[in-house]
Design an enzyme around this catalytic site. Structure first.
Site, PDB file in Angstrom:
ATOM      1  N   LYS A  23      51.282  38.602  47.316  1.00 10.03           N
ATOM      2  CA  LYS A  23      50.559  37.761  46.353  1.00 10.03           C
ATOM      3  C   LYS A  23      50.683  38.355  44.955  1.00 10.03           C
ATOM      4  CE  LYS A  23      45.885  37.674  45.854  1.00 10.03           C
ATOM      5  NZ  LYS A  23      45.438  37.698  44.442  1.00 10.03           N
TER       6      LYS A  23
ATOM      7  N   ASP B  83      44.641  21.970  34.602  1.00  8.80           N
ATOM      8  CA  ASP B  83      44.977  21.406  33.289  1.00  8.80           C
ATOM      9  C   ASP B  83      45.190  19.905  33.492  1.00  8.80           C
ATOM     10  OD1 ASP B  83      45.945  21.103  30.594  1.00  8.80           O
ATOM     11  OD2 ASP B  83      46.540  23.217  30.643  1.00  8.80           O
TER      12      ASP B  83
ATOM     13  N   THR C 133      34.543  32.437  44.243  1.00  3.67           N
ATOM     14  CA  THR C 133      33.489  33.204  44.925  1.00  3.67           C
ATOM     15  C   THR C 133      32.617  33.971  43.931  1.00  3.67           C
ATOM     16  OG1 THR C 133      35.200  34.830  45.349  1.00  3.67           O
ATOM     17  CG2 THR C 133      34.543  33.458  47.195  1.00  3.67           C
TER      18      THR C 133
ATOM     19  N   ASP D  80      49.367  33.207  42.627  1.00  3.45           N
ATOM     20  CA  ASP D  80      47.958  32.798  42.553  1.00  3.45           C
ATOM     21  C   ASP D  80      47.538  32.678  41.087  1.00  3.45           C
ATOM     22  OD1 ASP D  80      45.355  32.221  43.265  1.00  3.45           O
ATOM     23  OD2 ASP D  80      44.812  34.323  43.648  1.00  3.45           O
TER      24      ASP D  80
HETATM   25  O1  C5P Z   1      41.742  44.603  47.868  1.00  5.42           O
HETATM   26  P1  C5P Z   1      41.306  43.315  48.528  1.00  5.42           P
HETATM   27  O2  C5P Z   1      41.752  43.220  49.966  1.00  5.42           O
HETATM   28  O3  C5P Z   1      39.827  43.044  48.360  1.00  5.42           O
HETATM   29  O4  C5P Z   1      42.116  42.185  47.731  1.00  5.42           O
HETATM   30  C1  C5P Z   1      41.931  40.842  47.969  1.00  5.42           C
HETATM   31  C2  C5P Z   1      42.767  40.020  47.040  1.00  5.42           C
HETATM   32  O5  C5P Z   1      42.349  38.670  47.170  1.00  5.42           O
HETATM   33  C3  C5P Z   1      42.617  40.371  45.567  1.00  5.42           C
HETATM   34  O6  C5P Z   1      43.872  40.098  44.918  1.00  5.42           O
HETATM   35  C4  C5P Z   1      41.560  39.416  45.091  1.00  5.42           C
HETATM   36  O7  C5P Z   1      41.659  39.112  43.728  1.00  5.42           O
HETATM   37  C5  C5P Z   1      41.864  38.174  45.920  1.00  5.42           C
HETATM   38  N1  C5P Z   1      40.726  37.277  46.105  1.00  5.42           N
HETATM   39  C6  C5P Z   1      39.520  37.660  46.651  1.00  5.42           C
HETATM   40  N2  C5P Z   1      38.504  36.773  46.810  1.00  5.42           N
HETATM   41  C7  C5P Z   1      38.660  35.520  46.420  1.00  5.42           C
HETATM   42  C8  C5P Z   1      39.858  35.096  45.870  1.00  5.42           C
HETATM   43  C9  C5P Z   1      40.888  36.005  45.726  1.00  5.42           C
HETATM   44  O8  C5P Z   1      39.364  38.806  47.026  1.00  5.42           O
HETATM   45  N3  C5P Z   1      37.675  34.672  46.604  1.00  5.42           N
END
Ligand code: C5P
Length: 239
Positions: free
Chosen positions: A31, A63, A118, A58
């Protein structure tokens, strides 16, 4: 079979190269988020694609439909496999993204909708004048997305079972992609994630793709950590 996606939450191209080298063939899907893309641009997508990996870009596009359509065409041209939009952009914007993606035929990027970030809570929804509670808003935006051509949604692993129940009937037989971040192997540090689930739990509840960052990137042996998560996911799929 669910896919494991590693979040490239690193700020530079150099660190991307190092991460790809450390993880090797243990991971084939990454990602790229807004920070890395803003710093390094489309070249960083090409770098990961040239290494033979799949890319989830992501950028959470939001827009007017024509601008989103053109952005999706640019993203599709990079060979991106999954891309995000905000469902709150409305039905015409969602449809424009889906139609732009479809012009790539078999190589079309799958369009995923973000429902409610979130980072938002009920007070934020009230501030925005949205009269629904959070769960109803998440579900309504998910249904809006898939009935207007989105291929799936991003949601917390705690929401994925309910979202499967709501979206699978709305999708009228199309296969829906459910991408869940917030995944933590049992015993791993939770960090700033509040609504976590184990890899097995997320897959059991209907996640098709898990996004994992720190539990892999900060592990003493990242490739081994990725393989362990993969094995846990595959064990559920084999049941
Ligand atoms: O390090 P971690 O496993 O928490 O990373 C999760 C990834 O998913 C990060 O890139 C974070 O920005 C993304 N993300 C998230 N929660 C969301 C949307 C995206 O943790 N609701």
């Amino acid at each position: 079979m669910a896919d494991l996606i590693v979040a490239l939450d690193v700020p530079t191209r150099q660190q991307v190269t190092e991460t790809l080298a450390r993880l090797g063939d243990a991971v084939d899907f990454y990602k790229i988020g807004l920070e890395l893309y803003s710093a390094e641009g489309p070249d960083v997508v090409r770098l990961v694609k040239d290494a033979g990996k799949r890319v989830f870009l992501d950028l959470k596009l939001h827009d007017i439909p024509r601008t989103v359509e053109r952005a999706v065409k640019a993203i599709g041209g990079l060979g991106v496999d999954l891309a995000t939009i905000h469902a709150s952009g409305g039905r015409a914007m969602i449809r424009a993204a889906a139609d732009a993606a479809a012009t790539f035929g078999a190589a079309a990027p799958k369009i995923l909708a973000v429902t409610c970030l979130t980072s938002l809570d009920q007070t934020d929804l009230d501030d925005l004048g949205i009269g629904r509670d959070m769960a109803a808003q998440v579900e309504a935006l998910g249904v809006l997305a898939v009935t207007n051509g989105a291929d799936g949604i991003v949601c917390s692993p705690r929401e994925v079972a309910a979202m499967n129940r709501a979206l699978v009937p709305a999708a009228l037989g199309r296969r829906i992609v459910f991408v869940t971040p917030g995944v933590r192997p049992a015993g791993a540090a939770v960090g700033d994630q509040k609504r976590v689930a184990t890899p097995a739990g997320a897959v059991r509840d209907g996640a098709t793709h898990l996004v994992v960052g720190r539990p892999i990137l900060e592990a003493p042996d990242p490739a081994a950590a990725a393989r362990a998560i993969r094995a846990e996911m595959d064990a559920v799929c084999a049941q």
